[in-house]
Every structure is written in C-alpha cells, then in structure tokens.
Design a protein around this motif. Sequence first.
Motif, mmCIF file in Angstrom:
data_model
loop_
_atom_site.group_PDB
_atom_site.id
_atom_site.type_symbol
_atom_site.label_atom_id
_atom_site.label_comp_id
_atom_site.label_asym_id
_atom_site.label_seq_id
_atom_site.Cartn_x
_atom_site.Cartn_y
_atom_site.Cartn_z
ATOM 1 N N PRO A 62 0.377 9.621 11.690
ATOM 2 C CA PRO A 62 0.481 8.271 12.245
ATOM 3 C C PRO A 62 1.919 7.760 12.182
ATOM 4 O O PRO A 62 2.714 8.172 11.346
ATOM 5 C CB PRO A 62 -0.418 7.441 11.332
ATOM 6 N N ALA A 63 2.209 6.854 13.089
ATOM 7 C CA ALA A 63 3.518 6.211 13.077
ATOM 8 C C ALA A 63 3.499 5.073 12.053
ATOM 9 O O ALA A 63 2.450 4.716 11.499
ATOM 10 C CB ALA A 63 3.850 5.675 14.467
ATOM 11 N N LEU A 64 4.650 4.503 11.790
ATOM 12 C CA LEU A 64 4.759 3.442 10.803
ATOM 13 C C LEU A 64 3.947 2.215 11.214
ATOM 14 O O LEU A 64 3.385 1.525 10.372
ATOM 15 C CB LEU A 64 6.239 3.062 10.608
ATOM 16 N N GLU A 65 3.859 1.980 12.517
ATOM 17 C CA GLU A 65 3.092 0.821 12.996
ATOM 18 C C GLU A 65 1.589 0.994 12.780
ATOM 19 O O GLU A 65 0.849 0.027 12.712
ATOM 20 C CB GLU A 65 3.350 0.579 14.491
ATOM 21 N N ASN A 70 0.171 -4.850 4.471
ATOM 22 C CA ASN A 70 -0.238 -5.821 3.470
ATOM 23 C C ASN A 70 1.014 -6.603 3.088
ATOM 24 O O ASN A 70 1.931 -6.057 2.476
ATOM 25 C CB ASN A 70 -0.851 -5.128 2.254
ATOM 26 N N VAL A 71 1.050 -7.873 3.442
ATOM 27 C CA VAL A 71 2.235 -8.693 3.203
ATOM 28 C C VAL A 71 2.439 -8.934 1.713
ATOM 29 O O VAL A 71 3.565 -8.953 1.224
ATOM 30 C CB VAL A 71 2.116 -10.030 3.979
ATOM 31 N N ASN A 76 2.574 -1.133 -0.335
ATOM 32 C CA ASN A 76 1.413 -0.725 0.460
ATOM 33 C C ASN A 76 0.694 0.481 -0.139
ATOM 34 O O ASN A 76 0.240 1.373 0.572
ATOM 35 C CB ASN A 76 1.848 -0.446 1.899
ATOM 36 N N ILE A 77 0.605 0.532 -1.450
ATOM 37 C CA ILE A 77 -0.031 1.660 -2.128
ATOM 38 C C ILE A 77 -1.520 1.730 -1.794
ATOM 39 O O ILE A 77 -2.066 2.815 -1.576
ATOM 40 C CB ILE A 77 0.199 1.563 -3.646
ATOM 41 N N LYS A 78 -2.166 0.580 -1.726
ATOM 42 C CA LYS A 78 -3.598 0.580 -1.433
ATOM 43 C C LYS A 78 -3.873 1.126 -0.028
ATOM 44 O O LYS A 78 -4.786 1.933 0.173
ATOM 45 C CB LYS A 78 -4.150 -0.836 -1.588
ATOM 46 N N THR A 82 -5.851 4.576 0.815
ATOM 47 C CA THR A 82 -7.007 4.586 1.713
ATOM 48 C C THR A 82 -6.837 5.637 2.804
ATOM 49 O O THR A 82 -7.782 6.380 3.115
ATOM 50 C CB THR A 82 -7.187 3.192 2.351
ATOM 51 N N LEU A 83 -5.625 5.736 3.377
ATOM 52 C CA LEU A 83 -5.395 6.744 4.416
ATOM 53 C C LEU A 83 -5.483 8.162 3.850
ATOM 54 O O LEU A 83 -6.057 9.051 4.481
ATOM 55 C CB LEU A 83 -4.011 6.543 5.041
#
Length: 115
Positions: A62-65, A70-71, A76-78, A82-83
């Motif tokens: 996947p791309a970064l977008e 998560n602001v 963005n560890i969660k 999940t991914l």
Amino acid sequence: MSERPTIWKSFVHQFNPKRQISKLLDLKAPSIETILRTMTRLIIAGLFLAVVLVSLYGTGWPALEQLPQNVADQSNIKGLGTLIFTDFVVPFEILSIVLLSSLMGAIYLAKGDDN
C-alpha cells in the motif's frame, strides 16, 4: 620403423599438465553422496528463494495514503499492527522465517569447527 615423438608430445607425456595441476591443487573427485547432498541443499535453497520472491512480488504494497491515519498517535503503531496482522499475515510470516533462518545461519557460522 617407429616415428620419433615430437618435443611437444614428449613434454606432455612426461609432464602431463592435468596431472601436475591436480597434484598441486590436491584435487579429489567428490563421491556420489557428496554430489547428491550438495544438489539437495541447492534445491532446498532454490525453493526457499522462490517462495520469498513469489511472496515479495505477489504482495500489493500500500501507499502512504492507504495507511490508516490517527491524528492522536503520529507513530500510527495501532494502524500498522492492524495491517500486519490482517492484510499482510503471509509476508509477515515469511519474513519471520527468513529472519529465523538467518539467525540460525549466524549461530552456525559463529560456532565454528569442533576442533
């Protein structure tokens, strides 16, 4: 009447280059068991490499977008966890096998000979 050998033929007969080189290098023909063992190892390594390459090229990265944002948590560890454990389970497992085998190889090389 017999023919006299040429200088080159007598040199090759007296100092056979193949025989002299094999004596210098102390080459011995490998046994059939050694050849079969080596071929088996090459086949296993080739299959392992094929699995890694197929998983590498068969995975849609996947791309970064596309990553879940998560602001509140900029790392963005969660979202990454999940991914990894939903969409990328197979590449994650293959990577763990690659790392485990490299660790085992490093231990084998660091151990050295028994002598």
